[in-house]
Design a protein around this motif. Structure first.
Motif, mmCIF file in Angstrom:
data_model
loop_
_atom_site.group_PDB
_atom_site.id
_atom_site.type_symbol
_atom_site.label_atom_id
_atom_site.label_comp_id
_atom_site.label_asym_id
_atom_site.label_seq_id
_atom_site.Cartn_x
_atom_site.Cartn_y
_atom_site.Cartn_z
ATOM 1 N N GLU A 79 -8.441 -35.702 -32.754
ATOM 2 C CA GLU A 79 -8.934 -35.454 -34.105
ATOM 3 C C GLU A 79 -7.846 -35.001 -35.075
ATOM 4 O OE1 GLU A 79 -11.922 -35.612 -31.180
ATOM 5 O OE2 GLU A 79 -10.255 -34.162 -31.310
ATOM 6 N N CYS A 80 -6.707 -34.578 -34.558
ATOM 7 C CA CYS A 80 -5.620 -34.075 -35.423
ATOM 8 C C CYS A 80 -4.839 -35.189 -36.105
ATOM 9 C CB CYS A 80 -4.651 -33.217 -34.611
ATOM 10 S SG CYS A 80 -5.338 -31.643 -34.056
ATOM 11 N N TYR A 81 -4.964 -36.398 -35.617
ATOM 12 C CA TYR A 81 -4.075 -37.465 -36.057
ATOM 13 C C TYR A 81 -4.538 -38.144 -37.348
ATOM 14 C CZ TYR A 81 -1.087 -37.317 -31.985
ATOM 15 O OH TYR A 81 -0.168 -36.924 -31.053
ATOM 16 N N THR A 82 -3.558 -38.465 -38.164
ATOM 17 C CA THR A 82 -3.763 -39.371 -39.284
ATOM 18 C C THR A 82 -3.434 -40.772 -38.775
ATOM 19 O OG1 THR A 82 -3.264 -37.771 -41.030
ATOM 20 C CG2 THR A 82 -2.869 -40.100 -41.532
ATOM 21 N N ILE A 83 -4.357 -41.698 -38.986
ATOM 22 C CA ILE A 83 -4.185 -43.067 -38.485
ATOM 23 C C ILE A 83 -3.671 -43.959 -39.607
ATOM 24 C CG2 ILE A 83 -5.276 -44.993 -37.289
ATOM 25 C CD1 ILE A 83 -5.350 -42.306 -35.765
ATOM 26 N N ILE A 84 -2.616 -44.698 -39.329
ATOM 27 C CA ILE A 84 -2.114 -45.703 -40.269
ATOM 28 C C ILE A 84 -2.213 -47.063 -39.594
ATOM 29 C CG2 ILE A 84 -0.140 -46.546 -41.589
ATOM 30 C CD1 ILE A 84 0.838 -43.717 -41.865
ATOM 31 N N PHE A 85 -3.062 -47.923 -40.153
ATOM 32 C CA PHE A 85 -3.235 -49.275 -39.619
ATOM 33 C C PHE A 85 -2.377 -50.230 -40.432
ATOM 34 C CE2 PHE A 85 -5.249 -53.454 -39.429
ATOM 35 C CZ PHE A 85 -5.405 -53.612 -38.051
ATOM 36 N N ILE A 86 -1.434 -50.901 -39.768
ATOM 37 C CA ILE A 86 -0.553 -51.849 -40.438
ATOM 38 C C ILE A 86 -1.161 -53.241 -40.332
ATOM 39 C CG2 ILE A 86 1.768 -52.818 -40.526
ATOM 40 C CD1 ILE A 86 2.788 -50.287 -39.201
ATOM 41 N N GLY A 87 -1.568 -53.787 -41.459
ATOM 42 C CA GLY A 87 -2.238 -55.087 -41.494
ATOM 43 C C GLY A 87 -3.147 -55.137 -42.703
ATOM 44 N N GLU A 88 -4.168 -55.965 -42.622
ATOM 45 C CA GLU A 88 -5.130 -56.091 -43.709
ATOM 46 C C GLU A 88 -6.508 -55.665 -43.210
ATOM 47 O OE1 GLU A 88 -3.711 -56.673 -46.510
ATOM 48 O OE2 GLU A 88 -1.801 -57.299 -45.609
ATOM 49 N N GLU A 89 -7.434 -55.477 -44.129
ATOM 50 C CA GLU A 89 -8.794 -55.100 -43.735
ATOM 51 C C GLU A 89 -9.465 -56.295 -43.052
ATOM 52 O OE1 GLU A 89 -11.423 -52.279 -45.803
ATOM 53 O OE2 GLU A 89 -10.134 -52.651 -47.539
ATOM 54 N N ASN A 90 -9.702 -56.159 -41.764
ATOM 55 C CA ASN A 90 -10.351 -57.211 -40.991
ATOM 56 C C ASN A 90 -11.181 -56.556 -39.894
ATOM 57 O OD1 ASN A 90 -8.425 -56.319 -39.152
ATOM 58 N ND2 ASN A 90 -7.082 -58.089 -39.451
ATOM 59 N N ARG A 91 -11.667 -57.370 -38.966
ATOM 60 C CA ARG A 91 -12.530 -56.829 -37.910
ATOM 61 C C ARG A 91 -11.776 -55.854 -37.015
ATOM 62 N NH1 ARG A 91 -17.496 -58.599 -35.952
ATOM 63 N NH2 ARG A 91 -17.399 -60.442 -37.276
ATOM 64 N N THR A 92 -10.501 -56.120 -36.756
ATOM 65 C CA THR A 92 -9.705 -55.207 -35.948
ATOM 66 C C THR A 92 -9.601 -53.849 -36.626
ATOM 67 O OG1 THR A 92 -8.385 -57.041 -35.092
ATOM 68 C CG2 THR A 92 -7.469 -54.845 -34.841
ATOM 69 N N CYS A 93 -9.336 -53.873 -37.907
ATOM 70 C CA CYS A 93 -9.252 -52.638 -38.677
ATOM 71 C C CYS A 93 -10.581 -51.877 -38.631
ATOM 72 C CB CYS A 93 -8.864 -52.958 -40.118
ATOM 73 S SG CYS A 93 -8.702 -51.520 -41.191
ATOM 74 N N LEU A 94 -11.691 -52.597 -38.774
ATOM 75 C CA LEU A 94 -13.010 -51.968 -38.736
ATOM 76 C C LEU A 94 -13.249 -51.277 -37.403
ATOM 77 C CD1 LEU A 94 -15.866 -51.428 -39.812
ATOM 78 C CD2 LEU A 94 -16.515 -53.704 -38.988
ATOM 79 N N ASN A 95 -12.890 -51.941 -36.306
ATOM 80 C CA ASN A 95 -13.101 -51.343 -34.993
ATOM 81 C C ASN A 95 -12.346 -50.027 -34.845
ATOM 82 O OD1 ASN A 95 -14.901 -53.099 -33.620
ATOM 83 N ND2 ASN A 95 -13.292 -54.603 -33.422
#
Length: 269
Positions: A79-95
């Motif tokens: 819960e402490c982590y800030t998540i940075i997703f590298i890519g675009e908004e897609n199904r992987t990002c949603l998951n």
């Protein structure tokens, strides 16, 4: 050139002590490596996930977490982590947004070269958990197999069947490579479906189907001895996740023979 992406993270994340986990889309692996290399000296608690080789046979005992084909070790609690997703908004990002719905979540877009904080998925989670409650009143469960190449697929399927029998529920096992609403109308007697497939594709909009279609994790919550009635921090669509342990719900070996195996195996292409 990843300089603008790197600068976006520097400008967007104030504290250099912030625990950060970089997760990336499969086509952004080199970008992720470059961003990680540029930032790891400044951000002392920066971690970067790694893609897990398909059908890997290596031991994962030393890896703290495996999620959607990525592995990563965390020094601090999740819960402490800030998540940075590298890519675009897609199904992987949603998951990943669903899996880390309690964390701050940012999208680092190679297209716009910008860092954007994404909002909560609490509304979708509440809708999904509402479907969990429908398992309790279901008499017949349709097990949809959309991918037979999942790791430990046969073992997981066996555990799910045993867990359903333990709760006194009948089930159909349905092989269906391409899940479509019209195909499922062939099974009007089924009360609810659970989809076993690629974790990035198991969330279907049930409003398109005449009966609800849930994920393995949602079924697991419904069949657990202590059913979950609230949104937890462990939501996962990954059937191989540590949070989904159907083996713990199996019927005792001594009771297995006393239960009827109501199953239909069908193959619909």
């Amino acid at each position: 050139d990843c300089s603008m992406l790197v600068d976006s993270v520097r400008d967007g994340i104030e504290s250099k002590d912030t625990p950060i986990l970089l997760i990336y889309n499969t086509n952004c692996s080199q970008i992720a490596k470059n961003v990680y290399s540029a930032l790891k000296v400044e951000f002392v608690n920066l971690e970067c996930s790694q893609l897990l080789p398909e059908n890997t046979k290596e031991s994962l005992s030393h890896v703290l977490e495996v999620c959607f084909g990525r592995r990563f070790t965390l020094k601090f609690v999740r819960e402490c982590y800030t998540i940075i997703f590298i890519g675009e908004e897609n199904r992987t990002c949603l998951n990943f947004r669903l899996s880390f719905h309690s964390n701050k979540f940012y999208l680092l877009s190679p297209t716009s070269q910008s860092l954007t904080q994404l909002g909560s998925e609490s509304k979708l989670l509440k809708k999904r958990y509402h479907l969990v409650q429908k398992v309790d009143t279901a008499n017949i469960v349709g097990i949809l197999i959309g991918n037979m190449w999942l790791r430990d697929y046969l073992s997981i399927l066996s555990d799910i069947k045993s867990a359903l029998r333990k709760k006194g529920k009948e089930y159909y096992t349905i092989l269906m490579g391409n899940i479509q609403p019209t195909k499922l109308t062939n099974f009007l007697e089924v009360d609810i479906f659970v989809l076993l497939g690629c974790p990035e594709n198991v969330i279907l909009d049930s409003s398109d189907y005449y009966k609800p279609v849930i994920t393995p994790y949602e079924l697991y919550l419904a069949l657990s001895d202590s059913p979950c009635s609230v949104i937890t921090d462990n939501y996962s669509n990954d059937i191989n996740s540590d949070f989904i342990k159907f083996s713990s719900l199996r019927v005792n070996d001594t009771d297995e023979d006393n239960l009827l195996d109501h199953t239909k195996i069908l193959n619909l292409k």
